[in-house]
Motif scaffolding. Structure first.
Motif, PDB file in Angstrom:
ATOM      1  N   LEU A 137       8.465   1.037   4.755  1.00 15.48           N
ATOM      2  CA  LEU A 137       7.314   0.191   4.480  1.00 15.48           C
ATOM      3  C   LEU A 137       6.559   0.557   3.205  1.00 15.48           C
ATOM      4  O   LEU A 137       5.708  -0.202   2.759  1.00 15.48           O
ATOM      5  CB  LEU A 137       6.358   0.210   5.676  1.00 15.48           C
ATOM      6  CG  LEU A 137       6.935  -0.357   6.973  1.00 15.48           C
ATOM      7  CD1 LEU A 137       5.917  -0.247   8.098  1.00 15.48           C
ATOM      8  CD2 LEU A 137       7.397  -1.784   6.798  1.00 15.48           C
ATOM      9  N   THR A 138       6.895   1.684   2.605  1.00 12.34           N
ATOM     10  CA  THR A 138       6.189   2.101   1.396  1.00 12.34           C
ATOM     11  C   THR A 138       6.345   1.071   0.295  1.00 12.34           C
ATOM     12  O   THR A 138       5.364   0.678  -0.345  1.00 12.34           O
ATOM     13  CB  THR A 138       6.694   3.481   0.923  1.00 12.34           C
ATOM     14  OG1 THR A 138       6.406   4.440   1.937  1.00 12.34           O
ATOM     15  CG2 THR A 138       6.023   3.888  -0.371  1.00 12.34           C
TER      16      THR A 138
ATOM     17  N   THR B 182       7.639   4.906   7.499  1.00 10.96           N
ATOM     18  CA  THR B 182       6.974   5.235   6.234  1.00 10.96           C
ATOM     19  C   THR B 182       7.893   4.948   5.057  1.00 10.96           C
ATOM     20  O   THR B 182       7.484   4.340   4.068  1.00 10.96           O
ATOM     21  CB  THR B 182       6.546   6.713   6.222  1.00 10.96           C
ATOM     22  OG1 THR B 182       5.648   6.948   7.292  1.00 10.96           O
ATOM     23  CG2 THR B 182       5.895   7.077   4.900  1.00 10.96           C
TER      24      THR B 182
ATOM     25  N   ASP C 225       7.009  -2.101   0.573  1.00 11.32           N
ATOM     26  CA  ASP C 225       6.277  -3.314   0.945  1.00 11.32           C
ATOM     27  C   ASP C 225       4.781  -3.153   0.700  1.00 11.32           C
ATOM     28  O   ASP C 225       4.122  -4.070   0.203  1.00 11.32           O
ATOM     29  CB  ASP C 225       6.514  -3.660   2.420  1.00 11.32           C
ATOM     30  CG  ASP C 225       7.903  -4.203   2.685  1.00 11.32           C
ATOM     31  OD1 ASP C 225       8.578  -4.586   1.711  1.00 11.32           O
ATOM     32  OD2 ASP C 225       8.310  -4.230   3.853  1.00 11.32           O
ATOM     33  N   ARG C 226       4.246  -1.982   1.044  1.00  8.86           N
ATOM     34  CA  ARG C 226       2.824  -1.743   0.827  1.00  8.86           C
ATOM     35  C   ARG C 226       2.493  -1.753  -0.660  1.00  8.86           C
ATOM     36  O   ARG C 226       1.484  -2.320  -1.073  1.00  8.86           O
ATOM     37  CB  ARG C 226       2.397  -0.410   1.447  1.00  8.86           C
ATOM     38  CG  ARG C 226       1.863  -0.588   2.846  1.00  8.86           C
ATOM     39  CD  ARG C 226       1.312   0.700   3.386  1.00  8.86           C
ATOM     40  NE  ARG C 226       2.341   1.198   4.295  1.00  8.86           N
ATOM     41  CZ  ARG C 226       2.788   2.441   4.351  1.00  8.86           C
ATOM     42  NH1 ARG C 226       2.297   3.353   3.580  1.00  8.86           N
ATOM     43  NH2 ARG C 226       3.722   2.774   5.198  1.00  8.86           N
TER      44      ARG C 226
ATOM     45  N   THR D 196       2.611  -5.308  -1.880  1.00  9.76           N
ATOM     46  CA  THR D 196       1.439  -6.020  -1.387  1.00  9.76           C
ATOM     47  C   THR D 196       0.197  -5.646  -2.194  1.00  9.76           C
ATOM     48  O   THR D 196      -0.593  -6.519  -2.574  1.00  9.76           O
ATOM     49  CB  THR D 196       1.212  -5.714   0.108  1.00  9.76           C
ATOM     50  OG1 THR D 196       2.356  -6.115   0.847  1.00  9.76           O
ATOM     51  CG2 THR D 196      -0.014  -6.432   0.639  1.00  9.76           C
ATOM     52  N   GLU D 197       0.019  -4.369  -2.474  1.00  7.60           N
ATOM     53  CA  GLU D 197      -1.123  -3.930  -3.273  1.00  7.60           C
ATOM     54  C   GLU D 197      -1.051  -4.505  -4.681  1.00  7.60           C
ATOM     55  O   GLU D 197      -2.069  -4.943  -5.226  1.00  7.60           O
ATOM     56  CB  GLU D 197      -1.170  -2.407  -3.329  1.00  7.60           C
ATOM     57  CG  GLU D 197      -1.602  -1.756  -2.040  1.00  7.60           C
ATOM     58  CD  GLU D 197      -1.528  -0.240  -2.095  1.00  7.60           C
ATOM     59  OE1 GLU D 197      -1.377   0.327  -3.196  1.00  7.60           O
ATOM     60  OE2 GLU D 197      -1.618   0.382  -1.021  1.00  7.60           O
TER      61      GLU D 197
END
Length: 63
Positions: free
Chosen positions: A16-17, A13, A19-20, A23-24
Motif C-alpha cells: 500500500l505504500t 505496508t 498507493d498512498r 494518492t498524496e
C-alpha cells in the motif's frame, strides 16, 4: 520470528505504500490546481474592475 499477523502487516505496508504515495501526490496536485483557480478568479475580478473604471474614464474623456 514473525507471526502471521506481523507478516500480513508488513505485506500490507509494502503493497500500500505506492498507493498512498500516489494518492498524496494526486491530492497535492488537486490542491495546487484549486489554489490556481481561486487566484485566477480573484485576479480576473480585479482586472475586470480596473478595465471597467478605465472604460468609464475613457467614455467621459471622449467629447
Amino acid at each position: 520470528m514473525m507471526n502471521q499477523d506481523d507478516k500480513l502487516d508488513l505485506l500490507r505496508t509494502l503493497l500500500l505504500t505506492d498507493d498512498r504515495l500516489l494518492t498524496e501526490s494526486i491530492s497535492n496536485k488537486i490542491s495546487i490546481l484549486e489554489e490556481t483557480i481561486r487566484e485566477n478568479e480573484k485576479l480576473s475580478e480585479k482586472a475586470s474592475l480596473i478595465i471597467k473604471e478605465e472604460l468609464e474614464a475613457l467614455a467621459l474623456d471622449i467629447p
